[in-house]
Scaffold this active site. Structure first.
Site, PDB file in Angstrom:
ATOM      1  N   LEU A   1       6.426  -7.150   3.437  1.00 11.34           N
ATOM      2  CA  LEU A   1       6.334  -6.084   2.640  1.00 11.34           C
ATOM      3  C   LEU A   1       5.332  -4.862   3.282  1.00 11.34           C
ATOM      4  CD1 LEU A   1       3.482  -5.792   0.435  1.00 11.34           C
ATOM      5  CD2 LEU A   1       5.166  -7.345  -0.861  1.00 11.34           C
TER       6      LEU A   1
ATOM      7  N   ASN B   1       4.540  -8.844  12.824  1.00 13.29           N
ATOM      8  CA  ASN B   1       3.462  -7.895  12.701  1.00 13.29           C
ATOM      9  C   ASN B   1       2.945  -7.532  14.254  1.00 13.29           C
ATOM     10  OD1 ASN B   1       3.543  -7.633  10.167  1.00 13.29           O
ATOM     11  ND2 ASN B   1       1.578  -8.316   9.582  1.00 13.29           N
TER      12      ASN B   1
ATOM     13  N   ALA C   1       4.574   8.356  17.573  1.00 20.65           N
ATOM     14  CA  ALA C   1       3.352   8.292  18.211  1.00 20.65           C
ATOM     15  C   ALA C   1       2.188   9.162  17.485  1.00 20.65           C
ATOM     16  CB  ALA C   1       3.579   9.317  19.725  1.00 20.65           C
TER      17      ALA C   1
ATOM     18  N   CYS D   1      -3.274  -5.365   7.940  1.00 21.30           N
ATOM     19  CA  CYS D   1      -2.373  -6.363   8.622  1.00 21.30           C
ATOM     20  C   CYS D   1      -2.553  -6.351  10.269  1.00 21.30           C
ATOM     21  CB  CYS D   1      -1.085  -6.062   8.110  1.00 21.30           C
ATOM     22  SG  CYS D   1      -0.958  -6.201   6.380  1.00 21.30           S
TER      23      CYS D   1
END
Ligand code: UGA
Length: 452
Positions: free
Chosen positions: A157, A230, A274, A282
């Site tokens: 999430l 991630n 960008a 995270c």
């Protein structure tokens, strides 16, 4: 099912409320008694859109406590969603995780319980949590009757859209070495997997949203999936920022370049904005942890390392751009629009705003700032930073030599830019998120530069 959630941060609270909403009986536990008191009285400790409404709607299935004795015995699933903050070496601090595992071990009973690692934990933590729980059980006279298995169920999430991502996920990943654990979690998530729950009016189901894929793996693979996902998202952002720098030199438009490559379905358009790069709790923490884990095996991860270097370079480039424009920074007044690490959250962890403000202060700049949600938290968490907080964006502009758009809150898109230009000493804006309409701002009298 009876569910216990340990930790009421973004992940724990969102998971608890969503599981209660789809019909499970959920006890949320936090050792911070003040937080639990606040939750009992309906106060939510974090800013997350619609969380208060969904919590209210699911209240009949929710309890809040600080007592393991109340939460754990009889639970079918116990989710560990405690913090794993980074240590200076990059490896996460696992103190809260180990405390939670031991406390769970002290309170499990003969009911089969799946203990689920939901926090982002280092690879191998599943086995470690299992051994900590077992050790704690062994101290008890009834140790033989305890029946549990450990699973990994990584969370994907995003803050700011946490409920949407939990109710309508791209996939659910479950890592478990014991088939009973997988079966139990499959049953638990069934309403989400099959999308059989009635969607709340304020969180409508996306059009054409079908069944959610379930990926079941071994423990270590599930743990690595979280880090790899991630890291990949982080490097996607750094990649576009690296190309952005080149685009600036050759006179290309990075937004068009991103659109052009993103339309290739193998690449995909998302996470190619960008600008100032990533912040939050995270990406920085997880890329550092991935590098630290690899180092334990004598490996380097040069791509992940480069993604981090480029991300921090983007923050330096703000100062470069301001120097280019203003030549001298000492004695200038510069306003930051946005403090939160991204819109729709009040989270300031690794926010670009903090780093930029500090760099400017170090160069003798007077810094002003506005954020629609995160200003109070900024004051609480950074009481010694000499930043003048303003109630309105227009107030920030007053007497400024430059503005920097740091967080692309929607409301900044429709500001009265003519009025802002008039209030500034030097009507210059550095758009750190490619969020504003260059033509419109230029017409309003602003000099507009975007940070590639
Ligand atoms: C991230 C992941 O997106 C989630 O899937 C994951 O579950 C979560 O981390 C986690 O590990 O808990 P989050 O940090 O909440 O979620 O926020 P993102 O929406 O991913 O944004 C992270 C940062 O990247 C923000 O500062 C954002 O401004 C920046 N970003 C994002 C860009 O600079 N460019 C983009 O194109 C996208």
């Amino acid at each position: 099912m009876q569910v216990a959630i340990i930790g009421t941060g973004y992940v724990g609270l969102t998971t608890g409320v969503c599981l209660a909403f789809i019909g499970h009986s959920v006890t949320c536990l936090d050792t911070d008694a003040a937080k639990i008191r606040a939750l009992c009285s309906g106060t939510i400790p974090i800013y997350e859109p619609h969380l208060a409404e969904l919590l209210e709607e699911s209240r009949h299935n929710l309890r809040f406590t600080s007592s393991y004795a109340e939460a754990i015995p009889g639970a079918d699933a116990v989710f560990i969603a405690v913090g794993t903050p980074p240590t200076p070496s990059g490896a996460p601090n696992l103190e809260y995780l180990s405390q939670a595992a031991r406390s769970i071990g002290q309170h499990l009973n003969s009911n089969f319980t799946v203990v689920v690692n939901k926090s982002t934990v280092p690879i191998g933590s599943g086995n470690w949590v299992d051994s900590l729980i077992r050790e704690a059980c062994e101290q008890r006279s009834d140790a033989a009757s305890v029946d549990f298995a450990v699973a990994s169920n990584p969370e994907f999430l995003r803050e700011g859209s946490a409920l949407h991502d939990s109710l309508y996920p791209d996939r659910i990943v479950i890592g478990a070495d014991e088939p009973r654990a997988l079966e139990l979690l499959y049953t638990l998530y069934r309403p989400i997997l099959d999308q059989t729950f009635p969607a709340p009016t304020y969180l409508p189901r996306p059009e054409d949203f079908g069944a959610v894929p379930l990926l079941s793996t071994d423990l270590a693979s599930a743990e690595l999936i979280k880090y790899a996902a991630n890291a990949f998202l982080a490097l996607k952002i750094s990649f576009i920022n690296e190309i952005g720098l080149l685009a600036e030199r050759v006179g290309a438009n990075i937004t068009e370049v991103a659109r052009g490559i993103g339309l290739d379905s193998r690449i995909g358009a998302r996470f190619l904005n960008a600008g100032l790069g990533w912040g939050g709790s995270c990406f920085g923490k997880d890329t550092a942890a991935l590098i630290a884990t690899a180092a334990e095996y004598g490996l380097h991860l040069p791509i992940v390392e480069a993604a981090r270097t480029i991300n921090s370079r983007q923050r330096d480039r703000v100062v470069e751009k301001l120097l280019n424009e203003l030549k001298i920074l000492k004695g200038r007044t510069i306003g930051l629009l946005g403090l939160a690490f991204k819109p729709n959250t009040d989270d300031l962890r690794e926010a670009a705003s903090i780093e930029i403000a500090q760099k400017l202060i170090d160069r003798g700049v007077r810094v002003k700032a506005h954020d629609p949600i995160a200003a109070d938290r900024f004051r609480r968490e950074h009481p010694h930073m000499p930043v003048q907080l303003c109630q309105h964006a227009a107030e920030v502009a007053e007497g400024c030599d430059a503005l920097v758009l740091v967080t692309e809150w929607n409301e900044y898109r429709d500001l009265d830019w003519e009025c802002i230009a008039k209030r500034m000493r030097h009507p210059f804006i550095l758009d750190g998120r490619h969020a504003l309409d260059k033509e419109k701002l230029t017409r309003a009298g602003m000099r507009y530069v975007a940070l590639n």
